[in-house]
Every structure is written in structure tokens, then in C-alpha cells.
Design an enzyme around this catalytic site. Structure first.
Site, mmCIF file in Angstrom:
data_model
loop_
_atom_site.group_PDB
_atom_site.id
_atom_site.type_symbol
_atom_site.label_atom_id
_atom_site.label_comp_id
_atom_site.label_asym_id
_atom_site.label_seq_id
_atom_site.Cartn_x
_atom_site.Cartn_y
_atom_site.Cartn_z
ATOM 1 N N ASP A 253 18.812 63.261 -60.608
ATOM 2 C CA ASP A 253 19.603 61.884 -60.589
ATOM 3 C C ASP A 253 21.184 62.291 -60.658
ATOM 4 O O ASP A 253 21.866 61.482 -59.712
ATOM 5 C CB ASP A 253 19.523 61.284 -62.169
ATOM 6 C CG ASP A 253 20.083 59.782 -62.211
ATOM 7 O OD1 ASP A 253 20.304 59.311 -61.089
ATOM 8 O OD2 ASP A 253 20.193 59.459 -63.199
ATOM 9 N N CYS B 214 5.798 46.347 -49.640
ATOM 10 C CA CYS B 214 6.302 45.106 -50.328
ATOM 11 C C CYS B 214 5.742 43.818 -49.435
ATOM 12 O O CYS B 214 5.947 42.889 -50.092
ATOM 13 C CB CYS B 214 7.908 45.049 -50.240
ATOM 14 S SG CYS B 214 8.462 46.345 -51.561
#
EC number: 1.17.99.6
Length: 369
Positions: free
Chosen positions: A135, A189
């Protein structure tokens, strides 16, 4: 060396170390560079200057570790049991904290697991160039995860998997051996726009594009200044991060709970009463948040976020008294306290008028018709 056999072994080791899934990809992210540059040029990174500072290095893993040939992308679930999303968000007197931050800071845990994975590979192949990232490093982890087959990039810009949703952390291990790569994930999606329409601050400005300056997660975590007025009411009781775009995603109906007890809710957050959390002094905050990702925002920012939540809470003499007692300690906090007090005061008018009406009715009418 049989690199296919090694890749299979690496994935098995990763599972044994606590990862849910691992994929492998090459280092070519050149197709993502134009979008990254456009995002930076638009200023969507806000005050996260380090993103612009590293520039295109984020899309070039081999510049972070010369000789890198492959990226091993790993995923670990963090959804805690008894997440209590609805009950928490629906009670404006309770602070809402993004579910990834309820337990221990994931950075060290995931990085340590990746390091162990690198050590296992090195024991198998001999000398190995490797480096773990989690991250905070300048690397485009989501495009890498999609390329490695861990999921696709949703319209909220997070990685989604049809069997696991999006409640997981990502980590990367850069290696200098030519492992076979996995098939990238395909977007699932469709026409769904639930995340876009549900964002409380309209931060998702295009499919897969988030204007961080409008995002509650950015405002409560990365941004240390005065919260713009236009976002304060929309923040509600969210004092650290926001999960709305994940909560409404249909794919998260299938998300499994974490197997890592370190990601469970810490005891100090069992009582999330706004005033109780606000009354923590700095020493208490640091003690209660030891080992937590929340600790890095610092005590003042923690209080700033809670002040906004108290301003958004129902009228409460207890909240008003608490806010008034803490005036004069900080210019930043005073700015938000004055706003919160005004919000609280405005809420007294309607209930009082309503109560007066009820009294008149009770006294003046022979019956409650």
C-alpha cells in the site's frame, strides 16, 4: 528449473502463510500511465504530494527493484465478524470507523507475510532478488492485482472478485525470476452504478476515477486541514474512512469473513460513543490506538473528525457542553467546534416548537382526536 511447478508451490506457500489468493503478472503497466498522469494533472490526489513526487515510477515496478521480472500479487481478507455496518451507521451518536481499521495495522502484518514468502522462494531457488510492498509504496497495486487475476477494478476504483467482493488487503512481492503469469481478470460490473450513486460526497467522478479531495476516506485520514463546509454534513458519523461504496456493491454479498484475528475489532473501540472517544486525551489515544492504522492521523485530527460527527448528531446538551469545554485549545479544532455548536443549536428549534405544540394540544383540546 520448472518455473510452473515453482509458481504452483509459491501459491501453496502463500495460502499456508494466511493469504487467500495469489497471482503472478509481468511488470508492464505502460497502458495505465496516461490515466495516472491525467489523474495527477487534474489534482485528484489532493495533498498527497508523494503521489505526484513519484510520478510514473508507480507504473514501473522495475524502477523500484532493478532486475524485477514478475510481481506476485497477494490478497488477504479483512472483513471482521460482527461488523455491524447498519446498526453503526444508523446510530448518529456512535462513531463509524472503516472496517479495515478496526483491528491491527495491516501494513506490518501483510509485509511480514510477504517477506516470509520471499524467504521461502529464496530457499528453493538460491539467490533471489525480491522486495515486498504493501500500500504505502509507490506502486500501482490495483492494476497489478487485476493483471495477476485477483479481481477487476470496480467503478469505485477498488479491486473486486465475484466470489470474495472487495473486503481484502493487497500486497506485492517483486521478484527477479521468470515465473509463468496468470490470466488477468475481466470486468464484471456491467451497468451497475451503485457505488457511484451512493457516494455521500460524489467523489467518484467517472468510472474507476475518484477525486480524493471529495472522498471521506481522504478527508478523515490523509487531509489534516480544515474540512470544507460542503462535505461536513455528508460525513455524518464517519470519523475514520468510509465504506459506503463497498457496502452497496452487490458482489460484497459473497464476501467471506477474515480468518485473521488481528483484524477483529479492538476492545478499545467497543464503545464508539462520540463523546467518549472525543474525551480521550492524547496519551489515552496513543495507548488505545497502539498498533492501529488510526494512530498515524494523530490526536488532533482524530478530534477534528469527531467534532464534525458531533455536529451531525441529534441535539444533545451533553455534546454541546463537551464542545464548549474544549474551545480555545487549537485554532483548527475551534473552527470545527464553532460549526458543530451552530449545527447543534439549530437542531433545538424544531423539537422545541414541536414540544410546545404538543403541550398546547394536550391542554387545549378535550381529546387527542
Amino acid at each position: 528449473m520448472d518455473y510452473q511447478q515453482l509458481a504452483n508451490q509459491i501459491k501453496q506457500w502463500a495460502i499456508e502463510l494466511g493469504f487467500e489468493k495469489v497471482g503472478i503478472c509481468d511488470v508492464d503497466l505502460s497502458e495505465h500511465e496516461p490515466a495516472l498522469q491525467a489523474w495527477l494533472d487534474a489534482g485528484y490526489h489532493g495533498e498527497m504530494d508523494w503521489m505526484a513526487r513519484h510520478g510514473m515510477m508507480r507504473a514501473r515496478p522495475a524502477e523500484l527493484l532493478p532486475g524485477t521480472l514478475r510481481v506476485i500479487s497477494a490478497r488477504i481478507n479483512y472483513l471482521p465478524p460482527q461488523a455491524q455496518f447498519a446498526s453503526n451507521l444508523s446510530d448518529p451518536n456512535q462513531a463509524y470507523i472503516s472496517r479495515y481499521a478496526l483491528g491491527r495495522d495491516y501494513h506490518k502484518l501483510v509485509r511480514n507475510q510477504l517477506k516470509k514468502l520471499g524467504e521461502k522462494i529464496e530457499q528453493e531457488v538460491g539467490k533471489l532478488g525480491y522486495r515486498p510492498f504493501v500500500d504505502s509504496a509507490p506502486i500501482l497495486e490495483r492494476p497489478l492485482a487485476q493483471k495477476a487475476g485477483l479481481g477487476w477494478t470496480g467503478k469505485h476504483s477498488l479491486i473486486l472478485d465475484k466470489e470474495n467482493g472487495s473486503w481484502f488487503f493487497l500486497g506485492e512481492l517483486l521478484v527477479d525470476i521468470p515465473l509463468p503469469v496468470d490470466e488477468p481478470s475481466e470486468n464484471q460490473c456491467g451497468k451497475c452504478t451503485a457505488c457511484i450513486t451512493s457516494c455521500p460526497t460524489n467523489a467518484i467522478v467517472a468510472e474507476g476515477v475518484v477525486d480524493a479531495r471529495r472522498c471521506v476516506s481522504y478527508l478523515t485520514i490523509e487531509y489534516s486541514g480544515v474540512i470544507p463546509l460542503e462535505f461536513r454534513r455528508a460525513m455524518g458519523n464517519r470519523i475514520y474512512g468510509c465504506d459506503d461504496c463497498q457496502l452497496v456493491c452487490p458482489w460484497n454479498r459473497f464476501a467471506p469473513l477474515t480468518q485473521q484475528s488481528d483484524f477483529h475489532r479492538r476492545q478499545s473501540l467497543n464503545n464508539a460513543d462520540l463523546v467518549v472517544l472525543f474525551e480521550w486525551d492524547e496519551a489515552t489515544f496513543l495507548k488505545n490506538m497502539e498498533g492501529s492504522a488510526i494512530r498515524r492521523i494523530g490526536h488532533q485530527q482524530w478530534r477534528r473528525n469527531l467534532i464534525i460527527a458531533m455536529g451531525n448528531a441529534p441535539y444533545s446538551p451533553r455534546i454541546i457542553d463537551t464542545l464548549q469545554r474544549h474551545l480555545g485549545q487549537s485554532e483548527l479544532l475551534d473552527e470545527h467546534i464553532h460549526w458543530a455548536l451552530e449545527e447543534q443549536t439549530q437542531k433545538t428549534a424544531t423539537p422545541r416548537q414541536h414540544a410546545r405544540l404538543i403541550r398546547i394540544i394536550e391542554k387545549g383540546l378535550p381529546r387527542d382526536a
